[in-house]
Design a protein around this motif. Structure first.
Motif, PDB file in Angstrom:
ATOM      1  N   GLY A  22      53.167  19.004  70.520  1.00  0.00           N
ATOM      2  CA  GLY A  22      52.844  19.492  71.859  1.00  0.00           C
ATOM      3  C   GLY A  22      53.865  20.468  72.406  1.00  0.00           C
ATOM      4  N   PHE A  23      55.071  20.434  71.876  1.00  0.00           N
ATOM      5  CA  PHE A  23      56.103  21.403  72.253  1.00  0.00           C
ATOM      6  C   PHE A  23      56.054  22.640  71.364  1.00  0.00           C
ATOM      7  CE2 PHE A  23      60.294  23.217  71.347  1.00  0.00           C
ATOM      8  CZ  PHE A  23      60.679  23.619  72.617  1.00  0.00           C
ATOM      9  N   TRP A  24      55.922  22.425  70.044  1.00  0.00           N
ATOM     10  CA  TRP A  24      56.040  23.537  69.104  1.00  0.00           C
ATOM     11  C   TRP A  24      54.823  24.459  69.100  1.00  0.00           C
ATOM     12  CZ3 TRP A  24      60.633  24.771  67.579  1.00  0.00           C
ATOM     13  CH2 TRP A  24      61.625  23.797  67.520  1.00  0.00           C
ATOM     14  N   ILE A  25      53.633  23.936  69.285  1.00  0.00           N
ATOM     15  CA  ILE A  25      52.437  24.790  69.252  1.00  0.00           C
ATOM     16  C   ILE A  25      52.470  25.853  70.349  1.00  0.00           C
ATOM     17  CG2 ILE A  25      49.916  24.794  69.504  1.00  0.00           C
ATOM     18  CD1 ILE A  25      49.993  22.100  67.891  1.00  0.00           C
ATOM     19  N   PRO A  26      52.796  25.518  71.605  1.00  0.00           N
ATOM     20  CA  PRO A  26      52.921  26.586  72.606  1.00  0.00           C
ATOM     21  C   PRO A  26      54.031  27.585  72.269  1.00  0.00           C
ATOM     22  CG  PRO A  26      52.648  24.474  73.695  1.00  0.00           C
ATOM     23  CD  PRO A  26      52.856  24.185  72.231  1.00  0.00           C
ATOM     24  N   LYS A  27      55.095  27.117  71.598  1.00  0.00           N
ATOM     25  CA  LYS A  27      56.151  28.041  71.165  1.00  0.00           C
ATOM     26  C   LYS A  27      55.581  29.089  70.211  1.00  0.00           C
ATOM     27  CE  LYS A  27      60.302  27.132  72.664  1.00  0.00           C
ATOM     28  NZ  LYS A  27      60.771  28.029  73.692  1.00  0.00           N
ATOM     29  N   LEU A  28      54.709  28.638  69.299  1.00  0.00           N
ATOM     30  CA  LEU A  28      54.084  29.585  68.364  1.00  0.00           C
ATOM     31  C   LEU A  28      53.297  30.641  69.134  1.00  0.00           C
ATOM     32  CD1 LEU A  28      52.741  27.166  65.593  1.00  0.00           C
ATOM     33  CD2 LEU A  28      54.914  28.397  65.648  1.00  0.00           C
ATOM     34  N   ARG A  29      52.582  30.212  70.172  1.00  0.00           N
ATOM     35  CA  ARG A  29      51.806  31.169  70.981  1.00  0.00           C
ATOM     36  C   ARG A  29      52.709  32.195  71.650  1.00  0.00           C
ATOM     37  NH1 ARG A  29      48.524  26.434  73.536  1.00  0.00           N
ATOM     38  NH2 ARG A  29      47.147  25.964  71.799  1.00  0.00           N
ATOM     39  N   PRO A  61      54.479  35.920  61.584  1.00  0.00           N
ATOM     40  CA  PRO A  61      54.730  34.501  61.321  1.00  0.00           C
ATOM     41  C   PRO A  61      56.071  34.231  60.624  1.00  0.00           C
ATOM     42  CG  PRO A  61      52.443  35.005  60.868  1.00  0.00           C
ATOM     43  CD  PRO A  61      53.134  36.322  61.128  1.00  0.00           C
ATOM     44  N   SER A  62      56.423  35.021  59.613  1.00  0.00           N
ATOM     45  CA  SER A  62      57.683  34.758  58.906  1.00  0.00           C
ATOM     46  C   SER A  62      58.899  35.049  59.787  1.00  0.00           C
ATOM     47  CB  SER A  62      57.766  35.561  57.602  1.00  0.00           C
ATOM     48  OG  SER A  62      57.741  36.940  57.872  1.00  0.00           O
ATOM     49  N   GLN A  63      58.789  36.056  60.629  1.00  0.00           N
ATOM     50  CA  GLN A  63      59.896  36.354  61.556  1.00  0.00           C
ATOM     51  C   GLN A  63      60.034  35.230  62.586  1.00  0.00           C
ATOM     52  OE1 GLN A  63      62.227  38.655  61.346  1.00  0.00           O
ATOM     53  NE2 GLN A  63      63.217  37.818  63.168  1.00  0.00           N
ATOM     54  N   MET A  64      58.898  34.655  62.985  1.00  0.00           N
ATOM     55  CA  MET A  64      58.924  33.514  63.905  1.00  0.00           C
ATOM     56  C   MET A  64      59.719  32.368  63.286  1.00  0.00           C
ATOM     57  SD  MET A  64      57.126  30.293  64.086  1.00  0.00           S
ATOM     58  CE  MET A  64      55.756  30.627  63.039  1.00  0.00           C
ATOM     59  N   LEU A  65      59.445  32.061  62.006  1.00  0.00           N
ATOM     60  CA  LEU A  65      60.199  30.994  61.324  1.00  0.00           C
ATOM     61  C   LEU A  65      61.690  31.318  61.277  1.00  0.00           C
ATOM     62  CD1 LEU A  65      58.198  29.737  58.206  1.00  0.00           C
ATOM     63  CD2 LEU A  65      58.509  28.623  60.396  1.00  0.00           C
ATOM     64  N   ALA A  66      62.005  32.570  60.986  1.00  0.00           N
ATOM     65  CA  ALA A  66      63.415  32.972  60.900  1.00  0.00           C
ATOM     66  C   ALA A  66      64.108  32.767  62.247  1.00  0.00           C
ATOM     67  CB  ALA A  66      63.522  34.426  60.454  1.00  0.00           C
ATOM     68  N   GLU A  67      63.436  33.133  63.330  1.00  0.00           N
ATOM     69  CA  GLU A  67      64.037  32.969  64.647  1.00  0.00           C
ATOM     70  C   GLU A  67      64.187  31.498  65.012  1.00  0.00           C
ATOM     71  OE1 GLU A  67      62.613  35.433  67.877  1.00  0.00           O
ATOM     72  OE2 GLU A  67      62.139  37.068  66.487  1.00  0.00           O
TER      73      GLU A  67
END
Length: 147
Positions: A77-84, A93-99
């Protein structure tokens, strides 16, 4: 009404569905390609789940680890809005993981485990890693004995 059959074109026409504008911007939720992932853990439950990404399909998501119980669901419930938020900023997506690997999160929702970035052959493999590869079965019904 009379005994005659009454029909209306509205009842027999195909419905035309269209996507309504608006709503949150999000990565695709599935892919059939390999995915990169990072583990997310907290001190109480250990690994809660995995954030995953696939640039080829512009896909990313959260895979909870069932053994972590409610903590895993709550973390999602915390991480999914972060992805948005990352998608809304136009981040791949890969840059998101790196950050996120730089130490995002903390407390009960977990933190990305440093050095946990890895590759899985697909979402099915990641589900297996998470321990969510078992088919969901209804609870066994109690056995009743005849008298």
């Amino acid at each position: 009404m009379s005994g005659q059959d009454w029909t209306s074109p509205r009842l027999s026409e195909d419905m035309e569905l269209s996507v309504a504008p608006g709503g949150p911007v999000r990565y695709a939720r599935t892919t059939d390609k390999a995915v990169e992932y990072v583990a997310v853990a907290n001190e109480e439950s250990g690994v809660l789940g995995y954030l995953w990404a696939c640039d080829a399909d512009d896909a990313a998501g959260w895979q909870d680890r069932p053994a972590a119980g409610r903590d895993a669901s709550n973390a999602g419930g915390f991480w999914i809005p972060k992805l948005r938020e990352f998608k809304a900023r136009g981040v791949s997506p890969s840059q998101m993981l790196a950050e996120l690997a730089q130490g995002a999160g903390g407390g009960r929702i977990g933190q990305v485990v440093p050095g946990s970035r890895a590759l899985a052959s697909g979402l099915a493999a990641l589900k297996e890693i998470a321990g969510d590869d078992k088919p969901k079965q209804p609870p066994a019904s109690p056995v009743t004995r005849g008298r």
